[in-house]
Design a protein around this motif. Structure first.
Motif, mmCIF file in Angstrom:
data_model
loop_
_atom_site.group_PDB
_atom_site.id
_atom_site.type_symbol
_atom_site.label_atom_id
_atom_site.label_comp_id
_atom_site.label_asym_id
_atom_site.label_seq_id
_atom_site.Cartn_x
_atom_site.Cartn_y
_atom_site.Cartn_z
ATOM 1 N N LEU A 21 0.827 -1.202 0.000
ATOM 2 C CA LEU A 21 0.000 0.000 0.000
ATOM 3 C C LEU A 21 0.864 1.255 0.000
ATOM 4 O O LEU A 21 0.536 2.249 -0.649
ATOM 5 C CB LEU A 21 -0.917 -0.019 1.225
ATOM 6 N N GLN A 22 1.954 1.192 0.733
ATOM 7 C CA GLN A 22 2.868 2.341 0.764
ATOM 8 C C GLN A 22 3.439 2.616 -0.623
ATOM 9 O O GLN A 22 3.542 3.766 -1.052
ATOM 10 C CB GLN A 22 3.985 2.079 1.770
ATOM 11 N N SER A 25 0.678 4.066 -2.856
ATOM 12 C CA SER A 25 0.414 5.464 -2.535
ATOM 13 C C SER A 25 1.520 6.366 -3.070
ATOM 14 O O SER A 25 1.258 7.464 -3.570
ATOM 15 C CB SER A 25 0.279 5.644 -1.020
ATOM 16 N N ALA A 29 1.007 9.238 -5.833
ATOM 17 C CA ALA A 29 1.424 10.595 -5.458
ATOM 18 C C ALA A 29 2.376 11.187 -6.499
ATOM 19 O O ALA A 29 2.402 12.408 -6.703
ATOM 20 C CB ALA A 29 2.083 10.576 -4.086
ATOM 21 N N LEU A 576 -4.583 -1.210 -5.695
ATOM 22 C CA LEU A 576 -5.072 -0.692 -4.420
ATOM 23 C C LEU A 576 -6.259 -1.516 -3.911
ATOM 24 O O LEU A 576 -6.343 -1.865 -2.723
ATOM 25 C CB LEU A 576 -5.478 0.771 -4.578
#
Length: 605
Positions: A21-22, A25, A29, A576
């Motif tokens: 997930l990191q 993200s 981003a 995701l």
């Protein structure tokens, strides 16, 4: 494996999905970050040791980062001339400043690598991208265009200055008309070089043909007197009825000549004496006209002739000298001439001097056509206007033995007067075959030595004429069609701006209008590209697994372009969802394991 092991495995699953997930993200981003390379997640199962396959259980999981450095991002064009993108393999070599001293960046000497190409020139003349990395490359000699080394250095273009470069070569391409239309050609006599649109050296006080060109051979010219009342017999009166009626030797001299009369022919005196027999330069007054004409022939080399019907005498100049006859004898006019009798030989003139004097400018401009003009530069960078003209000096239209031939002239003085030199012949004859192709000179260039224009010395200049660049084809305008006329000189100049070409060359635009190659941006590649260590700002550091940088990548640089992030938003959203579901499933296992433990504890009660 027990319930507590299941709890630990689920915790490991939560950690692995959190790691994924990191990464997701971070990719989302940086979806708009220039040159960003997304990081994927690779899951690895952790299988505990088992004595037999039938006792093997699933075990736990751990997550690893999976680099996508080799995946190309989308390249888009920009309006910034110093932006770059790489299509294919390769990295820009960059360094990051560790500190700044007196507004000058200080570098550690460690080279990093990036695909982020949003470079712009800063106040110090460095090319710096949006993450603060300074571009490296190999500088180029502005005069030769050759690299000055082979090791990339941090590039800087502050206050670049190029000295003046004197003109040494002119690139020239043109079509010369088969029939030039000059101001003099329309009114010139048919069959002459002037009527053919060419230049006649006889019209010039100083022969403008190339130095050493022989003067045209002298030719015989004639002058004819009026009808002569020579008596046919002595002492018949001189009347219209007694004009010459036979050939010269059968007709006697007219009355009126007396012993002591003198006729001077080209400086030689013919003396009249009494009697009927002439000898040498002594002409008897009782002899016939043929004796006088024979004596003149001895001097001029060509026999005069008589029109038997009118008695008119035709004198010839010969080729040895111009004709000049004088006499004070009253009877001289009875020969049909008035003293003095003068006639110039044909042809002749002077040998080629290779220049046009000011007194001959009108004749020159009337018998030549413009060849264009180009601004050249001397060693100090002073601009010099070099005017060119073409003159046709021979034409195949004149018949057998003639060939289309041209001479090129340049203006050496705009203020020359009198016998001062105004135009200079380049000294080369340009000849053309019947199909309009240049037959000589056969090389690709001629040299005009010692060019001087209005006191400004340019020195020897090469006029480069590539194959097929100079032709002679029919032109309705009768003028030269200039296709190319340029030169390689320029004034001194200060750097105004820089841009990057698709070849990776950094090109400087200078105040003198010159675009000069300043540096070559180098690309490096690695055997283990995906094992590079990622740094802040889209840069990468060499690792043992990546191997050292190898200069000379196969990728191509695209100027005024940027490579975008290789992140696929749709793909990241799909990941995701999967990650979220997997994370929830792991929490469900923990809840289930917890219930089972509670059930076990209830058994003990």
């Amino acid at each position: 494996m027990g319930i507590f092991d299941a709890l630990n495995t689920s915790v490991g699953g939560l950690q692995a999905q959190s790691f994924a997930l990191q990464n997701i993200s971070g990719n989302i981003a940086n979806a708009s970050t220039t040159g960003y390379k997304g990081i994927g997640t690779s899951f690895e199962d952790l299988i505990p040791d088992a004595t037999t396959p039938s006792k093997q259980n699933a075990g736990g999981v751990t997550a690893f980062a999976q680099a996508t450095i080799t995946t190309q991002g989308t390249v888009t064009s920009t309006t910034v001339a110093t932006n770059m993108a790489i299509n294919g393999d390769g990295f820009f070599s960059v360094q990051k400043a560790t500190s700044v001293t007196d507004n000058v960046p200080v570098f550690s000497g460690v080279t990093d690598y990036t695909r982020r190409g949003d470079f712009q020139v800063n106040a110090n003349g460095n090319l710096v991208n949006g993450a603060g990395y300074y571009l490296m490359g190999i500088t180029v000699d502005p005069k030769t265009g050759n690299p000055t080394g082979n090791v990339p250095q941090v590039l800087q273009f502050q206050n670049n200055f190029i000295p003046a470069q004197a003109t040494s070569a002119i690139q020239y391409a043109a079509n010369l008309p088969t029939q030039p239309k000059t101001p003099a050609s329309s009114s010139a006599a048919t069959g002459t070089i002037t009527a053919a649109g060419g230049l006649n050296p006889a019209d010039f006080a100083s022969n403008p043909l190339p130095v050493g060109t022989p003067a045209a051979p002298y030719t015989d010219n004639t002058i004819t007197g009026s009808a002569a009342l020579n008596q046919a017999s002595t002492p018949a009166p001189i009347t219209s009825a007694t004009k010459l009626s036979g050939t010269a030797p059968s007709d006697s001299l007219p009355t009126g000549f007396v012993s002591g009369d003198v006729i001077v022919v080209n400086g030689t005196s013919l003396n009249f004496i009494a009697g009927t027999t002439s000898s040498g330069t002594n002409i008897a007054i009782g002899d016939n006209v043929g004796a006088l004409l024979s004596a003149i022939q001895t001097i001029t080399g060509v026999a005069p002739t008589i029109n038997a019907s009118t008695g008119a005498i035709t004198l010839h100049t010969g080729t040895a000298s111009n004709l000049n006859i004088t006499s004070t004898a009253p009877a001289f006019s009875s020969l049909g001439f008035s003293s003095p009798v003068t006639a110039a030989r044909g042809g002749g003139g002077t040998a080629g001097t290779g220049f046009v004097i000011a007194n001959d400018i009108t004749a020159f401009t009337n018998e030549s056509i413009s060849g264009g003009a180009v601004t050249c530069y001397n060693q100090a960078g002073t601009p010099v206007n070099l005017q060119l003209r073409w003159a046709k000096t021979d034409s195949a239209s004149l018949g057998t033995g003639h060939q289309d031939t041209w001479n090129l002239f340049y203006q050496t003085s705009t203020t020359a007067t009198g016998t001062g030199v105004a135009w200079v012949n380049s000294g080369t004859k340009f000849t053309f075959s019947s199909n309009g192709a240049l037959s000589s000179p056969t090389g690709s260039a001629i040299t005009i030595p010692g060019v001087v224009v209005d006191g400004q010395t340019l020195g020897s200049i090469s006029v480069n004429i590539s194959s097929g660049a100079l032709t002679q084809y029919a032109s309705s305008a009768g003028a030269a069609t200039i296709n190319t006329i340029s030169q390689n000189g320029f004034a001194a100049g200060q750097l105004q701006s820089v841009s990057i070409a698709n070849s990776g060359l950094v090109i400087g635009t200078f105040s003198n209008g010159q675009n000069i190659d300043l540096a070559q941006v180098t690309l490096s590649h690695f055997n283990g590209t995906n094992y590079l260590k990622a740094l802040d700002g889209g840069a990468y550091e060499v690792t043992d697994l990546s191997g050292p940088a190898i200069i000379g990548a196969s990728g191509k640089i695209s100027g005024s372009s940027l490579e975008g992030s290789n992140t696929d938003i749709a793909d990241e959203f799909t990941k995701l969802i999967v990650t979220q579901q997997a994370y929830s499933a792991n929490t469900k296992v923990i809840t289930t394991a917890n219930n089972m433990v509670q059930d076990l504890l209830n058994v003990l009660r």
